[in-house]
Design a protein around this motif. Structure first.
Motif, PDB file in Angstrom:
ATOM      1  N   THR A 332      48.366  46.509  45.601  1.00  0.00           N
ATOM      2  CA  THR A 332      48.289  45.716  44.028  1.00  0.00           C
ATOM      3  C   THR A 332      48.284  44.386  44.034  1.00  0.00           C
ATOM      4  O   THR A 332      49.171  43.602  44.916  1.00  0.00           O
ATOM      5  CB  THR A 332      49.619  46.247  43.161  1.00  0.00           C
ATOM      6  OG1 THR A 332      49.855  47.688  43.097  1.00  0.00           O
ATOM      7  CG2 THR A 332      49.324  45.672  41.763  1.00  0.00           C
ATOM      8  N   GLY A 333      47.404  43.700  43.509  1.00  0.00           N
ATOM      9  CA  GLY A 333      47.023  42.480  43.626  1.00  0.00           C
ATOM     10  C   GLY A 333      46.002  41.912  42.379  1.00  0.00           C
ATOM     11  O   GLY A 333      45.590  42.616  41.711  1.00  0.00           O
ATOM     12  N   ARG A 334      46.040  40.492  42.526  1.00  0.00           N
ATOM     13  CA  ARG A 334      45.126  39.898  41.498  1.00  0.00           C
ATOM     14  C   ARG A 334      43.944  39.594  41.891  1.00  0.00           C
ATOM     15  O   ARG A 334      43.637  40.288  42.954  1.00  0.00           O
ATOM     16  CB  ARG A 334      45.846  38.591  40.852  1.00  0.00           C
ATOM     17  CG  ARG A 334      46.949  38.926  40.056  1.00  0.00           C
ATOM     18  CD  ARG A 334      47.549  37.358  39.442  1.00  0.00           C
ATOM     19  NE  ARG A 334      46.706  37.237  38.604  1.00  0.00           N
ATOM     20  CZ  ARG A 334      46.814  37.310  37.245  1.00  0.00           C
ATOM     21  NH1 ARG A 334      47.751  38.354  36.757  1.00  0.00           N
ATOM     22  NH2 ARG A 334      45.867  36.958  36.408  1.00  0.00           N
ATOM     23  N   PHE A 335      42.988  38.823  41.324  1.00  0.00           N
ATOM     24  CA  PHE A 335      41.729  38.794  41.844  1.00  0.00           C
ATOM     25  C   PHE A 335      41.627  37.974  43.251  1.00  0.00           C
ATOM     26  O   PHE A 335      42.577  37.249  43.465  1.00  0.00           O
ATOM     27  CB  PHE A 335      40.853  37.841  40.852  1.00  0.00           C
ATOM     28  CG  PHE A 335      40.324  38.448  39.497  1.00  0.00           C
ATOM     29  CD1 PHE A 335      39.354  39.257  39.906  1.00  0.00           C
ATOM     30  CD2 PHE A 335      41.062  38.310  38.412  1.00  0.00           C
ATOM     31  CE1 PHE A 335      38.924  39.879  38.678  1.00  0.00           C
ATOM     32  CE2 PHE A 335      40.408  38.959  37.398  1.00  0.00           C
ATOM     33  CZ  PHE A 335      39.505  39.768  37.453  1.00  0.00           C
ATOM     34  N   ASP A 336      40.737  38.344  44.097  1.00  0.00           N
ATOM     35  CA  ASP A 336      40.723  37.384  45.569  1.00  0.00           C
ATOM     36  C   ASP A 336      40.023  36.240  45.035  1.00  0.00           C
ATOM     37  O   ASP A 336      38.882  36.007  44.693  1.00  0.00           O
ATOM     38  CB  ASP A 336      39.584  38.339  46.446  1.00  0.00           C
ATOM     39  CG  ASP A 336      39.773  37.795  47.754  1.00  0.00           C
ATOM     40  OD1 ASP A 336      39.850  36.426  47.816  1.00  0.00           O
ATOM     41  OD2 ASP A 336      39.984  38.318  48.706  1.00  0.00           O
ATOM     42  N   ASP A 337      40.926  35.090  45.206  1.00  0.00           N
ATOM     43  CA  ASP A 337      40.367  33.538  45.160  1.00  0.00           C
ATOM     44  C   ASP A 337      39.068  33.356  45.593  1.00  0.00           C
ATOM     45  O   ASP A 337      38.376  32.732  45.497  1.00  0.00           O
ATOM     46  CB  ASP A 337      41.514  32.677  45.123  1.00  0.00           C
ATOM     47  CG  ASP A 337      42.474  32.815  43.998  1.00  0.00           C
ATOM     48  OD1 ASP A 337      42.344  33.176  42.941  1.00  0.00           O
ATOM     49  OD2 ASP A 337      43.802  32.442  44.413  1.00  0.00           O
ATOM     50  N   GLU A 338      38.906  34.026  46.914  1.00  0.00           N
ATOM     51  CA  GLU A 338      37.928  33.482  47.694  1.00  0.00           C
ATOM     52  C   GLU A 338      36.525  34.131  47.179  1.00  0.00           C
ATOM     53  O   GLU A 338      35.727  33.514  47.304  1.00  0.00           O
ATOM     54  CB  GLU A 338      38.045  33.765  49.145  1.00  0.00           C
ATOM     55  CG  GLU A 338      39.347  33.293  50.041  1.00  0.00           C
ATOM     56  CD  GLU A 338      39.392  33.696  51.510  1.00  0.00           C
ATOM     57  OE1 GLU A 338      38.374  34.489  51.928  1.00  0.00           O
ATOM     58  OE2 GLU A 338      40.218  33.273  52.263  1.00  0.00           O
ATOM     59  N   GLN A 339      36.994  35.275  46.681  1.00  0.00           N
ATOM     60  CA  GLN A 339      35.474  36.085  46.090  1.00  0.00           C
ATOM     61  C   GLN A 339      35.188  35.013  44.964  1.00  0.00           C
ATOM     62  O   GLN A 339      33.768  34.992  44.829  1.00  0.00           O
ATOM     63  CB  GLN A 339      35.758  37.415  45.863  1.00  0.00           C
ATOM     64  CG  GLN A 339      36.120  38.188  46.931  1.00  0.00           C
ATOM     65  CD  GLN A 339      36.317  39.859  46.408  1.00  0.00           C
ATOM     66  OE1 GLN A 339      36.977  39.967  45.526  1.00  0.00           O
ATOM     67  NE2 GLN A 339      36.052  40.888  47.341  1.00  0.00           N
ATOM     68  N   LEU A 340      35.991  34.802  44.077  1.00  0.00           N
ATOM     69  CA  LEU A 340      35.757  34.011  42.744  1.00  0.00           C
ATOM     70  C   LEU A 340      35.020  32.932  43.274  1.00  0.00           C
ATOM     71  O   LEU A 340      34.030  32.327  42.529  1.00  0.00           O
ATOM     72  CB  LEU A 340      36.881  33.949  42.004  1.00  0.00           C
ATOM     73  CG  LEU A 340      37.684  35.022  41.108  1.00  0.00           C
ATOM     74  CD1 LEU A 340      38.860  34.712  40.586  1.00  0.00           C
ATOM     75  CD2 LEU A 340      36.545  35.403  40.270  1.00  0.00           C
ATOM     76  N   PHE A 341      35.662  31.867  44.289  1.00  0.00           N
ATOM     77  CA  PHE A 341      35.155  30.780  44.658  1.00  0.00           C
ATOM     78  C   PHE A 341      33.817  31.172  45.217  1.00  0.00           C
ATOM     79  O   PHE A 341      32.807  30.187  45.118  1.00  0.00           O
ATOM     80  CB  PHE A 341      35.941  30.220  45.633  1.00  0.00           C
ATOM     81  CG  PHE A 341      35.472  28.982  46.180  1.00  0.00           C
ATOM     82  CD1 PHE A 341      35.584  27.650  45.625  1.00  0.00           C
ATOM     83  CD2 PHE A 341      34.889  28.999  47.557  1.00  0.00           C
ATOM     84  CE1 PHE A 341      35.398  26.472  46.140  1.00  0.00           C
ATOM     85  CE2 PHE A 341      34.234  27.730  48.085  1.00  0.00           C
ATOM     86  CZ  PHE A 341      34.344  26.519  47.328  1.00  0.00           C
TER      87      PHE A 341
END
Length: 391
Positions: A332-341
């Motif tokens: 369970t987690g939030r958005f992947d910051d690397e994908q967003l970046f």
């Protein structure tokens, strides 16, 4: 004497009459008798995640005040019947394992039986639409889907409308039959739906069972898969999207009691908004006789906003070392910051980037729904949900 619902068949009394539940899922209690179950209070393992006050008294056995409407659009090779409680085919798929399921079984007045005849391949997907009893009303129901020997078909159970509804759904897949099932819970915001689904596979039978939960105030779906012969293969897939205040609960049990059977479980959920709550429980039991079993279960949850919560509990119990493979995973987690970046660095704004990430998250499940009209409908519904995601 009534017993609790937590593995009560092997319960023993110790020290002044305390009821001690058995540790193994092999002792899971089941009965058609409502009074064989105590009224749950929310402390029991089977109910600890369910907000009992929002069940509208279903666990206490209220009398039905309405009825659901059942509409069928089926392939010409598939038959649909409305039968009474006395029909000897009913109950062959499995036995209720909690008080609400037992109440639903003892309370329905008519059942819908869908049959795919032996050695028949359906020419198109069949849709059974169940419309709730209406706001403020309560109904009980029963559906059985039968795929006879060497039959092949796709069945969609589409739940819509308002009200409170409890039911049992049976899927009886006979030897060498192939069945794809999509159970869609697309209820109105006020609806409460508690469903126990019984999946019984014969020798060399195959079942793809897909649960999609998008609407409702409280939805609790409990699929149980059992094998009636060796060589069975069940794939249990799920997709759920909980909004503010919604409670969506999926409790799975795969009971391997026959040799050389396979099970694969994959559920994915997204949650957004204050009070959105997703619960996934995945239990797999490999009994001593189930040599050659191959099984894996995975649950993934994506929390889109603060105030949302996901509970995920995978369990694997193995009674024999002679298996092909077994495993489980949960995250369970939030958005992947690397994908967003990565997406933003290519000129995509943050809101659109978030939507793309969620689409990719669900793609693996949607790609396995090989009924185009259903897949397109679900993609549209998910897009509508994503429009409400805040940065």
């Amino acid at each position: 004497m009534t017993l609790t619902e937590n593995n009560v068949a092997a319960a023993a009394r110790e020290d002044g009459g305390t009821l001690v539940p058995a540790a193994s899922r092999a002792e899971r209690f089941a009965s058609y008798d409502v009074e064989a179950f105590e009224v749950p209070r929310g402390r029991e393992e089977n109910w600890r995640f369910t907000p009992m006050k929002r069940l509208r008294g279903l666990h206490e056995g209220p009398v039905a005040t309405g009825e659901v409407k059942v509409d069928a659009d089926v392939a010409p090779e598939v038959s649909v019947e409305t039968v009474g409680r006395e029909d000897e085919r009913l109950g062959k798929g499995g036995t209720p394992s909690d008080r609400i399921a037992a109440q639903a079984y003892s309370s329905f007045t008519a059942a819908t039986v869908v049959t795919v005849p032996k050695e028949t391949r359906a020419s198109k997907p069949s849709v059974i639409r169940i419309t709730g009893p209406g706001e403020g009303n309560l109904a009980y129901g029963h559906v059985q889907v039968r795929a006879e020997r060497f039959a092949e078909a796709a069945i969609v159970l589409d739940h819509v409308g308002s009200g409170t509804y409890a039911d049992n759904v049976e899927f009886v897949i006979e030897d060498n039959a192939r069945l794809t099932v999509v159970s869609v819970q697309d209820w109105a915001d006020d609806a409460v739906h508690v469903s126990e689904q019984h999946l019984k596979l014969g020798r060399d039978a195959r079942l793809r069972h897909i649960v999609v939960t998008l609407g409702g105030d409280l939805v609790r779906v409990s699929p149980t898969a059992t094998f009636a012969g060796p060589g069975g293969d069940v794939e249990m897939l799920g997709l759920y999207f909980a909004d503010a205040g919604q409670h969506q609960e999926h409790r799975l049990f795969v009971d391997h009691a026959e040799p050389n059977c396979k099970s694969n479980v994959m559920y994915k959920g997204a949650l957004q908004g204050e009070g959105a709550h997703g619960v996934w429980i995945g239990d797999v039991l490999i009994r001593a006789a189930a040599e050659g079993t191959e099984t894996y279960e995975v649950n993934r949850n994506l929390v889109l906003t603060t105030g949302a919560r996901a509970d995920s509990v995978p369990n694997l119990e193995i009674e024999t070392g002679e298996i092909t493979g077994a495993g489980h995973a949960s995250a369970t987690g939030r958005f992947d910051d690397e994908q967003l970046f990565y997406l933003q660095s290519r000129g995509i704004d943050e809101q659109q980037a978030r939507r793309l990430v969620v689409r990719g998250f669900f793609h693996e499940i949607l790609a396995k729904i090989d009924i185009p009209e259903v897949r397109e409908r679900l993609q549209t519904a998910i897009e509508a949900e994503l429009e409400a995601v805040n940065a």
